[in-house]
Design an enzyme around this catalytic site. Structure first.
Site, PDB file in Angstrom:
ATOM      1  N   HIS A  70      23.213 -85.252  61.115  1.00  0.00           N
ATOM      2  CA  HIS A  70      22.235 -86.118  60.437  1.00  0.00           C
ATOM      3  C   HIS A  70      20.942 -85.337  60.168  1.00  0.00           C
ATOM      4  CE1 HIS A  70      20.303 -90.431  60.353  1.00  0.00           C
ATOM      5  NE2 HIS A  70      20.205 -89.801  59.193  1.00  0.00           N
ATOM      6  N   HIS A  95      24.257 -86.481  65.726  1.00  0.00           N
ATOM      7  CA  HIS A  95      22.795 -86.375  65.591  1.00  0.00           C
ATOM      8  C   HIS A  95      22.423 -85.118  64.799  1.00  0.00           C
ATOM      9  CE1 HIS A  95      21.410 -89.649  68.056  1.00  0.00           C
ATOM     10  NE2 HIS A  95      21.988 -89.218  69.158  1.00  0.00           N
ATOM     11  N   HIS A 113      29.139 -87.001  69.853  1.00  0.00           N
ATOM     12  CA  HIS A 113      27.934 -87.821  69.685  1.00  0.00           C
ATOM     13  C   HIS A 113      26.731 -86.971  69.292  1.00  0.00           C
ATOM     14  CE1 HIS A 113      25.303 -91.337  70.793  1.00  0.00           C
ATOM     15  NE2 HIS A 113      24.438 -90.349  70.996  1.00  0.00           N
ATOM     16  N   GLU A 114      26.465 -85.938  70.086  1.00  0.00           N
ATOM     17  CA  GLU A 114      25.292 -85.106  69.800  1.00  0.00           C
ATOM     18  C   GLU A 114      25.468 -84.320  68.503  1.00  0.00           C
ATOM     19  OE1 GLU A 114      22.735 -85.759  71.348  1.00  0.00           O
ATOM     20  OE2 GLU A 114      23.591 -86.795  73.072  1.00  0.00           O
TER      21      GLU A 114
END
Length: 600
Positions: A397, A394, A390-391
């Site tokens: 991105h 981020h 998940h991180e």
């Protein structure tokens, strides 16, 4: 130190900590950049009174403001990472406090900028934007002009800028109270050993197959918040007051209107999310009743929502295993994407292990001139592996936005912030489902994980979003947000979502105090919309269509170069003309049906 106690920062192996020397080799280098702020600030202020002189003058002023903000971001990033790795460290707290204070002073001193730009005659500013000198900045100038009616006078903006640090005090007090001052109790694990409960390992024990351990962890956590509930109510009330008062001062219709305005999001989108989830609550309660049946419970409680449905799923993973799983899962994204993930591991962009006084939770952070750093509190659960994915989403991105956009447009809109992260999680889920295709128990574990991800990110976060909207509306009606009021209303809302499928332990009324995102000004709903969008993107990527993958990569690279709904629409997710959330909730119902078949 007992093996069941948290280690000190100094006891963590260096390779499991982030390398902040890539930002500044030492504090002297930070001080050197801090000392440059005066000159950068003077360079901005020399344009005061001259923005309307010419297109060239306005362009140079925008570039001077960007240079100042770029330096501030780098200084802030280093100081807040230093602060978060050990919230009790005096040096880190000092740097963080100084840059926050200085940023507030600069905001006040440069508050003339937007009012002066917005005061330029309409015809003149239109001519400026059509010039070659300002063509690059046309998008951001139009965004400023859109907010013209909500911008105050220079004097008023200066006052609000000067108060920004002070107005943020409740947020800082809450974080200090819950991370540095509050100590959670020791509890017994399934072997009868005493261990220190922490925010980082709470998930591990609430997932325990031993119901007594889950109950002890639940009671230990929420009794601790019960002990500080009045302080938490005071910090939340003052944060909500800040949102409401600033919205009123700027003549927004409401605090929600103000929060959504920057991303050009209609309030209808927020309300539609809540309505869609309300319609789908029967699917949620059906899943919870299935869990209750499989676990052979007379009545499930709130601490029975995260434990595994099969014994074999209580496996632990090393950090090295987690790295390899994430690397292999993102191979579908292509070699460039995968190589940057490898860099994150090799170049120590990640602070991995939990330690005493470290900020709880997980996040990705950084700025244009730093790596996109990741904070974890890794304890080896399957959930921790997904948190890494998940991180990392981020951070990828952020990385690709910064690599493909000028500083001025590198920051992606906050509405898009949770999309790439959850897309990464879905790619990991797909990879693991294929990897364990012949392992029925692992298939069940992974399917339950994804179902629970939807439950947590769409159902639960929408419940949080509804609560956040509710408390802001109460404040807008001048109704005090006392601890009793907040607890009673939260408990009632929790019952509305979980219905007769859960016996809601009375301690769940204190859960709102554990959610730091309530201080983020209407952020939580983005988890729900983000996962809904990610489910669409993941389907596109896994289809194997190179054009759809290219569109998704275009989303990662777009930054803030266009309105966020336009960026998403171009990439293949249309929040305007399609009901993305309803589609995701239909997928949830299908997953529950698939789980029933596997369990049989």
């Amino acid at each position: 130190m007992s093996k069941n106690q948290l280690p000190e920062r100094k006891d963590i192996p260096q390779e499991l900590t982030w390398d902040l020397t890539c930002i500044y080799p030492d504090e002297a280098a930070w001080e050197n950049d801090f000392g440059q702020l005066d000159e950068l600030q003077k360079n901005v202020n020399r344009f005061a009174g001259h923005l309307a002189d010419s297109a060239v003058m306005l362009r140079d002023a925008i570039q001077a403001m960007d240079a100042l903000e770029r330096k501030l971001e780098k200084l802030y990033t280093y100081s807040h990472l230093r602060h978060d790795e050990d919230t009790g460290n005096a040096a880190g707290k000092s740097l963080y406090s100084r840059i926050c204070s200085r940023a507030s002073q600069i905001a006040a001193d440069c508050a003339w900028f937007e009012p002066e730009l917005l005061a330029i005659d309409d015809a003149r500013i239109a001519g400026f934007m059509d010039s070659d000198e300002l063509s690059f900045y046309k998008e951001s100038i139009q965004e400023l002009l859109r907010g013209k009616k909500y911008t105050l006078s220079e004097k008023e903006e200066r006052i609000l800028g000067a108060l920004s640090d002070v107005l943020g005090a409740p947020d800082d007090i809450y974080e200090t109270l819950t991370t540095a001052d509050m100590r959670l109790p020791f509890i017994k694990d399934q072997h009868g050993k005493k261990l220190e409960l922490t925010s980082g390992n709470y998930r591990k024990y609430i997932e325990s197959p031993d119901r007594k351990v889950r109950k002890r962890a639940f009671k230990g956590m929420f009794n601790s918040y019960k002990n500080i509930i009045h302080s938490c109510a005071a910090t939340l009330e003052n944060t909500v007051k800040r949102h409401v008062v600033t919205a009123r001062l700027r003549s927004y219709d409401s605090a929600l209107h103000k929060a959504l305005f920057a991303d050009e999001l209609p309030e209808k989108l927020y309300h539609n999310l809540i309505e869609s989830v309300h319609r789908s609550i029967p699917a949620l309660t059906g899943y919870l009743k299935l869990r209750q049946k499989v676990l052979k419970l007379k009545k499930a409680d709130m601490y029975d929502l995260y434990n595994p449905l099969v014994k074999q799923s209580s496996v632990s993973y090393t950090y090295e295993q987690a790295q390899n799983m994430v690397l292999e899962a993102v191979a579908v994204m292509g070699s460039e994407y995968q190589s940057v993930v490898q860099r994150a591991f090799d170049e120590r962009w990640i602070d991995v292990m939990e330690c005493r006084r470290k900020r709880s939770g997980a996040y990705s952070s950084g700025c244009y001139d730093t790596a996109p750093y990741i904070l974890l509190n890794f304890n080896g659960t399957l959930n921790d592996v997904f948190t890494l994915a998940h991180e990392m989403g981020h951070s990828m991105h952020s990385y690709f936005s910064r690599q493909n956009q000028d500083f001025h447009y590198a920051d992606y809109p906050i509405f898009a912030a949770e999309i790439a992260s959850t897309t990464n999680e879905l790619l990991l889920h797909d990879y693991l489902m294929k990897k364990y295709a012949d392992n029925a128990d692992m298939q069940i574990t992974l399917l339950v994980h994804l179902i629970d991800e939807v439950r947590a990110c769409i159902y639960r976060q929408t419940m949080f979003a509804e609560f956040e909207l509710h408390v802001h509306q109460l404040q807008e009606q001048d109704i005090p947000l006392t601890a009793d009021k907040l607890c009673d209303d939260y408990y009632e809302l929790n019952n509305r979502y979980y219905g007769d499928a859960i016996k809601a332990n009375d301690l769940i009324r204190y859960e709102w105090a554990r959610i730091p995102h309530f201080y983020y000004n209407f952020y939580v709903f983005k988890y729900a919309t983000g996962l809904a969008a990610a489910m669409k993107f993941a389907r596109n990527i896994l289809s194997g269509d190179p054009l759809l993958l290219e569109k998704y990569c275009g989303f990662l690279k777009a930054g803030g170069s266009a309105p966020v709904l336009d960026i998403l629409q171009t990439a293949g997710v249309d929040f305007v003309n399609a009901n993305v959330v309803d589609d995701a909730l239909e997928d949830f119902s299908s997953m529950v049906k698939q789980l029933k078949k596997l369990l049989k």
